[in-house]
Structures are given as structure tokens and as C-alpha cells.
Design a protein around this motif. Structure first.
Motif, PDB file in Angstrom:
ATOM      1  N   ASP A 178     -10.107   8.389 -29.185  1.00 19.83           N
ATOM      2  CA  ASP A 178      -9.608   7.438 -30.185  1.00 19.83           C
ATOM      3  C   ASP A 178     -10.790   7.023 -31.053  1.00 19.83           C
ATOM      4  N   LEU A 179     -10.918   7.652 -32.211  1.00 17.66           N
ATOM      5  CA  LEU A 179     -12.084   7.431 -33.072  1.00 17.66           C
ATOM      6  C   LEU A 179     -12.212   5.971 -33.493  1.00 17.66           C
ATOM      7  N   GLY A 180     -11.125   5.366 -33.922  1.00 18.97           N
ATOM      8  CA  GLY A 180     -11.180   3.988 -34.397  1.00 18.97           C
ATOM      9  C   GLY A 180     -11.643   3.016 -33.326  1.00 18.97           C
ATOM     10  N   ARG A 181     -11.092   3.132 -32.129  1.00 21.53           N
ATOM     11  CA  ARG A 181     -11.483   2.233 -31.041  1.00 21.53           C
ATOM     12  C   ARG A 181     -12.925   2.481 -30.619  1.00 21.53           C
ATOM     13  N   PHE A 182     -13.309   3.755 -30.557  1.00 24.87           N
ATOM     14  CA  PHE A 182     -14.681   4.077 -30.155  1.00 24.87           C
ATOM     15  C   PHE A 182     -15.678   3.485 -31.147  1.00 24.87           C
ATOM     16  N   VAL A 183     -15.468   3.706 -32.432  1.00 28.05           N
ATOM     17  CA  VAL A 183     -16.378   3.180 -33.451  1.00 28.05           C
ATOM     18  C   VAL A 183     -16.415   1.655 -33.382  1.00 28.05           C
ATOM     19  N   GLY A 184     -15.281   1.038 -33.130  1.00 33.00           N
ATOM     20  CA  GLY A 184     -15.252  -0.414 -33.011  1.00 33.00           C
ATOM     21  C   GLY A 184     -16.097  -0.925 -31.853  1.00 33.00           C
ATOM     22  N   HIS A 185     -16.009  -0.250 -30.712  1.00 29.83           N
ATOM     23  CA  HIS A 185     -16.820  -0.653 -29.554  1.00 29.83           C
ATOM     24  C   HIS A 185     -18.307  -0.457 -29.835  1.00 29.83           C
ATOM     25  N   VAL A 186     -18.664   0.679 -30.419  1.00 30.81           N
ATOM     26  CA  VAL A 186     -20.071   0.939 -30.742  1.00 30.81           C
ATOM     27  C   VAL A 186     -20.586  -0.107 -31.730  1.00 30.81           C
ATOM     28  N   ALA A 187     -19.762  -0.451 -32.712  1.00 33.91           N
ATOM     29  CA  ALA A 187     -20.153  -1.458 -33.703  1.00 33.91           C
ATOM     30  C   ALA A 187     -20.484  -2.792 -33.049  1.00 33.91           C
ATOM     31  N   GLU A 188     -19.704  -3.166 -32.040  1.00 30.22           N
ATOM     32  CA  GLU A 188     -19.920  -4.454 -31.374  1.00 30.22           C
ATOM     33  C   GLU A 188     -21.229  -4.503 -30.593  1.00 30.22           C
ATOM     34  N   LEU A 189     -21.819  -3.349 -30.300  1.00 27.41           N
ATOM     35  CA  LEU A 189     -23.086  -3.326 -29.575  1.00 27.41           C
ATOM     36  C   LEU A 189     -24.280  -3.649 -30.468  1.00 27.41           C
ATOM     37  N   VAL A 190     -24.085  -3.636 -31.782  1.00 25.82           N
ATOM     38  CA  VAL A 190     -25.191  -3.850 -32.722  1.00 25.82           C
ATOM     39  C   VAL A 190     -25.332  -5.341 -33.036  1.00 25.82           C
ATOM     40  N   ARG A 191     -26.516  -5.860 -32.862  1.00 24.58           N
ATOM     41  CA  ARG A 191     -26.769  -7.254 -33.212  1.00 24.58           C
ATOM     42  C   ARG A 191     -26.665  -7.445 -34.727  1.00 24.58           C
ATOM     43  N   PRO A 192     -26.291  -8.636 -35.197  1.00 23.68           N
ATOM     44  CA  PRO A 192     -26.347  -8.907 -36.637  1.00 23.68           C
ATOM     45  C   PRO A 192     -27.733  -8.612 -37.183  1.00 23.68           C
ATOM     46  N   GLY A 193     -27.785  -7.869 -38.289  1.00 20.24           N
ATOM     47  CA  GLY A 193     -29.043  -7.447 -38.858  1.00 20.24           C
ATOM     48  C   GLY A 193     -29.571  -6.149 -38.285  1.00 20.24           C
ATOM     49  N   GLY A 194     -28.902  -5.647 -37.225  1.00 18.71           N
ATOM     50  CA  GLY A 194     -29.355  -4.433 -36.555  1.00 18.71           C
ATOM     51  C   GLY A 194     -28.907  -3.164 -37.258  1.00 18.71           C
ATOM     52  N   ILE A 195     -29.370  -2.044 -36.707  1.00 16.81           N
ATOM     53  CA  ILE A 195     -29.173  -0.726 -37.294  1.00 16.81           C
ATOM     54  C   ILE A 195     -28.235   0.112 -36.422  1.00 16.81           C
ATOM     55  N   LEU A 196     -27.326   0.823 -37.077  1.00 18.03           N
ATOM     56  CA  LEU A 196     -26.428   1.764 -36.406  1.00 18.03           C
ATOM     57  C   LEU A 196     -26.645   3.137 -37.021  1.00 18.03           C
ATOM     58  N   VAL A 197     -26.840   4.142 -36.165  1.00 21.01           N
ATOM     59  CA  VAL A 197     -26.997   5.523 -36.618  1.00 21.01           C
ATOM     60  C   VAL A 197     -25.884   6.368 -36.005  1.00 21.01           C
ATOM     61  N   ILE A 198     -25.130   7.052 -36.853  1.00 19.68           N
ATOM     62  CA  ILE A 198     -24.077   7.957 -36.394  1.00 19.68           C
ATOM     63  C   ILE A 198     -24.389   9.358 -36.902  1.00 19.68           C
ATOM     64  N   GLY A 199     -24.397  10.309 -36.003  1.00 16.59           N
ATOM     65  CA  GLY A 199     -24.573  11.704 -36.378  1.00 16.59           C
ATOM     66  C   GLY A 199     -23.323  12.488 -36.015  1.00 16.59           C
ATOM     67  N   THR A 200     -22.815  13.278 -36.943  1.00 21.59           N
ATOM     68  CA  THR A 200     -21.602  14.040 -36.663  1.00 21.59           C
ATOM     69  C   THR A 200     -21.496  15.194 -37.654  1.00 21.59           C
ATOM     70  N   LEU A 201     -20.311  15.809 -37.719  1.00 25.17           N
ATOM     71  CA  LEU A 201     -20.071  16.930 -38.627  1.00 25.17           C
ATOM     72  C   LEU A 201     -18.983  16.566 -39.617  1.00 25.17           C
ATOM     73  N   ASN A 202     -19.212  16.919 -40.863  1.00 25.05           N
ATOM     74  CA  ASN A 202     -18.255  16.650 -41.930  1.00 25.05           C
ATOM     75  C   ASN A 202     -17.090  17.637 -41.833  1.00 25.05           C
ATOM     76  N   ARG A 203     -15.901  17.162 -42.137  1.00 31.57           N
ATOM     77  CA  ARG A 203     -14.704  18.019 -42.075  1.00 31.57           C
ATOM     78  C   ARG A 203     -14.508  18.701 -43.430  1.00 31.57           C
ATOM     79  N   THR A 204     -15.209  19.808 -43.597  1.00 35.73           N
ATOM     80  CA  THR A 204     -15.155  20.559 -44.846  1.00 35.73           C
ATOM     81  C   THR A 204     -14.938  22.032 -44.528  1.00 35.73           C
ATOM     82  N   LEU A 205     -14.600  22.802 -45.551  1.00 36.70           N
ATOM     83  CA  LEU A 205     -14.476  24.248 -45.365  1.00 36.70           C
ATOM     84  C   LEU A 205     -15.819  24.842 -44.937  1.00 36.70           C
TER      85      LEU A 205
END
Length: 260
Positions: free
Chosen positions: A156-183
């Protein structure tokens, strides 16, 4: 405190609601756990890719938190959580920047391999067999949170991203690495890397689960995240070297700051 110098290979059972884990994906990567640290193993392509990615992060993360990347321990006094750390191929080198570093993964075998490698390298990094929602329930927060090559494998992408977001302190940095959905990513990452060249085990990725940068921005906006940069991680077909830069048509990193 992120359990520095301790290994807790047990799932916390505090999260409510359905898990974000896809059991089939976890089983696949658990079977390959021992391959992660082998330069000529099933993930040999990942090692070259990872070297470019780690080098970039070691330069950029200190700058983004107002530190000098040339200092001996530029992230000393800060906390990092690596969500979906696998066998620690990013977590371990980042821990050498001096932050209190924790890697978590849904595969217990990955965690055990990561912890064993860290012990043998005398790396000051902790690992836990846990999900981001477990840490959220425990009240854990960090200055820098990473989740690299994970979002395309969750249930569940939405729930997962939401949980990860909550781990970041205000003012903190979030890095996401993934693959773009392109041809382009379908041709390169699926047909090329898995089926023609055999650089990755077949079935490693499902193109339908690849995530466009704009989709991540939309998911993070309600959590008060502001995008800082989106950079491609590209393979130069002439030199066969990975580099940071260019259009993010396949692999990319997105960096965000959480607003106070």
C-alpha cells in the motif's frame, strides 16, 4: 535514541491496521539476502549503482542539514533511519558520517546479514526487523530518513509513504529512491536489466508499481513536505559507469524537507 550498537531482530507488534508488507516481495528478497554483499553475486549491478548513490548522499546530506561534508564526522549528533535497509549496503556507509544510525527491514534474514556484516566491519550501526509503522507507534523520529528502492515493492504505497513521513522530525530530511514509471524504465529496468542482460534476477521489479515523481509529491504534500530536488541515477552505456544527473526517466532520488 535509535538503539545504537544494538541489534533487535524482532518485529514490534504495536502498529495498528493492515501491514504495508507484501509477503511475496519479502520472500523474494529474503531468499537473496546472502547475495547483497557479494560484488559478483546476484546484485553485482547494484554495487556499482550503490557506489554512485552513496557518494552523492555523503556529499548532499551534510549540506542539507547545515554541516560541512569535509568534517571528520559531519552528521555527529543527528539520527538517521534507513527504512527497507536490505543488507545495509547504504546504511553502513552512511553510519560512518557519525549519525546515530538505524536500519530496519521487513525481512529478518536481511537484518541478520546486515548486522553480521556491520559487526565484522566494526560499523556503529543498529538494525531491527521492523516496519516503519512499528517505529511510528513507538514514537521514534529522526533528522534524516531514507527509503531507497522500497516504495515500488510495498503493498500500500499511500500508507507506507505516510508512515515513513511520520518518522521525519519537523525540519528534517526525507530521501526516497525508486524507479519512474516510463516507457524508458520498462525497456531498461525490466527487459534490459532482468531479461536480456541478466543484471538483476528476473521478477525483481513489477513495472506497474514504479512511481512517478509527481505521485510521491502528491502523497507527501499533506504531511507538510517540500521537495528540494529530484536527480536521476543513470548508467552511461559508453563507459558503463553510474552517475548522478540527467532526466529521471528510470532510477531517481527525491529529497524533501519536512516543514516545521
Amino acid at each position: 535514541m535509535l538503539y545504537k550498537d544494538a541489534v533487535k531482530p524482532a518485529f514490534a507488534a504495536t502498529a495498528e491496521g493492515p501491514s504495508t508488507v507484501d509477503p511475496a516481495e519479502i520472500a523474494r528478497f529474503s531468499r537473496l539476502a546472502q547475495e547483497w554483499w557479494k560484488p559478483d553475486g546476484a546484485f553485482k549491478l547494484v554495487h556499482a549503482f550503490n557506489a554512485a548513490r552513496v557518494s552523492y548522499l555523503c556529499d548532499r546530506l551534510p549540506a542539507l542539514v547545515g554541516r560541512d561534508a569535509a568534517a571528520n564526522l559531519p552528521l555527529a549528533g543527528l539520527e538517521i533511519i534507513d527504512v527497507g535497509c536490505g543488507a545495509g549496503i547504504v546504511t553502513e556507509p552512511l553510519s560512518r558520517l557519525g549519525a546515530d544510525t538505524l536500519g530496519i527491514d521487513a525481512s529478518e534474514r536481511n537484518v541478520l546479514v546486515a548486522a553480521d556484516h556491520a559487526r565484522r566491519q566494526s560499523a556503529l550501526v543498529a538494525y531491527r526487523h521492523a516496519l516503519p509503522e512499528d517505529l511510528v507507534a513507538e514514537g521514534e523520529r529522526a533528522d534524516i530518513v531514507l527509503t531507497l528502492e522500497v516504495v515500488e515493492h510495498v503493498a500500500d504505497l499511500g500508507r507506507f509513504v505516510g508512515h515513513v513521513a511520520e518518522l521525519v522530525r519537523p525540519g528534517g530530511i526525507l530521501v526516497i529512491g525508486t524507479l519512474n514509471r516510463t516507457l524508458t524504465s520498462f525497456v531498461k529496468a525490466i527487459i534490459g536489466a532482468e531479461y536480456i542482460l541478466g543484471w538483476l534476477p528476473r521478477g525483481t521489479h513489477d513495472w506497474r508499481r514504479f512511481v512517478k515523481p509527481a505521485e510521491l509529491e502528491a502523497l507527501l504534500a499533506p504531511h507538510r513536505f517540500s521537495p528540494l530536488e529530484t536527480v536521476a541515477v543513470e548508467l552511461n552505456p559508453l563507459t558503463m559507469r553510474w552517475r548522478i544527473g540527467g532526466r529521471p526517466s528510470t532510477n531517481y532520488l527525491q529529497i524533501y524537507r519536512r516543514m516545521p
